[in-house]
Design a protein around this motif. Sequence first.
Motif, PDB file in Angstrom:
ATOM      1  N   GLN A  21      -6.957   5.575  10.483  1.00 31.78           N
ATOM      2  CA  GLN A  21      -7.838   4.963   9.495  1.00 31.78           C
ATOM      3  C   GLN A  21      -9.015   5.884   9.169  1.00 31.78           C
ATOM      4  O   GLN A  21      -9.607   6.510  10.047  1.00 31.78           O
ATOM      5  CB  GLN A  21      -8.364   3.635  10.026  1.00 31.78           C
ATOM      6  N   ARG A  61     -11.475   2.340   2.309  1.00 38.36           N
ATOM      7  CA  ARG A  61     -10.681   2.286   3.544  1.00 38.36           C
ATOM      8  C   ARG A  61      -9.303   2.856   3.219  1.00 38.36           C
ATOM      9  O   ARG A  61      -8.600   2.328   2.345  1.00 38.36           O
ATOM     10  CB  ARG A  61     -10.551   0.855   4.045  1.00 38.36           C
ATOM     11  N   VAL A  70      -5.621   4.371   5.024  1.00 32.90           N
ATOM     12  CA  VAL A  70      -4.820   4.513   6.245  1.00 32.90           C
ATOM     13  C   VAL A  70      -3.612   5.406   5.967  1.00 32.90           C
ATOM     14  O   VAL A  70      -3.099   5.473   4.847  1.00 32.90           O
ATOM     15  CB  VAL A  70      -4.335   3.145   6.785  1.00 32.90           C
ATOM     16  N   THR A  87      -7.349  -1.919   0.967  1.00 34.88           N
ATOM     17  CA  THR A  87      -6.955  -0.723   1.712  1.00 34.88           C
ATOM     18  C   THR A  87      -6.027   0.142   0.869  1.00 34.88           C
ATOM     19  O   THR A  87      -5.117  -0.358   0.211  1.00 34.88           O
ATOM     20  CB  THR A  87      -6.248  -1.110   3.022  1.00 34.88           C
ATOM     21  N   LEU A 106      -5.589   2.995  14.544  1.00 36.64           N
ATOM     22  CA  LEU A 106      -5.545   1.582  14.158  1.00 36.64           C
ATOM     23  C   LEU A 106      -4.120   1.088  14.354  1.00 36.64           C
ATOM     24  O   LEU A 106      -3.169   1.734  13.906  1.00 36.64           O
ATOM     25  CB  LEU A 106      -5.956   1.415  12.687  1.00 36.64           C
TER      26      LEU A 106
END
Length: 230
Positions: free
Chosen positions: A7, A18, A20, A63, A119
């Motif tokens: 992350q 954010r 990922v 995200t 994460l």
Amino acid sequence: MQLKLRQFRPRIGPREYRVVRPWHPLRHTALADPAGYGWLIGDHDGLSRLAALFSFAAYSRHTIVHVPLRDGVSMDGGYEQYLENCGGRVDLVLVHHSLGLRPTAWPDLRRRLVQGVPLTVRTDERRTARDAAAWNRQCEHAETREWLRPVSHARTLFLTGSRAPFAAACAAFEYAAGWGPRQAGVVHGDHVLTTSITSQFLPDPDLRRPEVDISFKAHPPYVDFRRPHG
């Protein structure tokens, strides 16, 4: 399915994002640019994890899911050259339209993806399957507005959409991961065309419209390849 991710929290101006990525790269999976011919080819691990990443993206409105696919292991059997002929390898980004991310902003954002932290998330297969089925029932209606919108930019395919079409695309990758390894020829390294996510894309009558077909291909050494049981 449990996903181990990396992350990042990059900031551009006053806004924090954010982002990922998979913790481990999808080494035996590649995607050719749909600006040429969109072709995704991968092994069981790659297709399974892509299914999980689409499921995660479906329910993560805030995200950005970045899947690096440009630097994987070179495909044998002439498939690497075929990927190049199709348009060359690209990465994949999954993002909800509500986030308002413009593809032109991605190169600057990508440069800021440093010092990621681990994460772990778990996807909900039943919920994803339910939403995929609901989208498949409604997609033929004229009033349907939930689609994935593909845009190629900066050697990256952006798929922008909402929960239901991301869930439907997840189901396609699950099918490819389960059905592909059972087909004849794969034990020798042949690819098998399994399905497509083009039906989740915004309808476009242009014959040059973007499309993404999905193939399964085992990776060497093929003597170690085993078909799934059941």
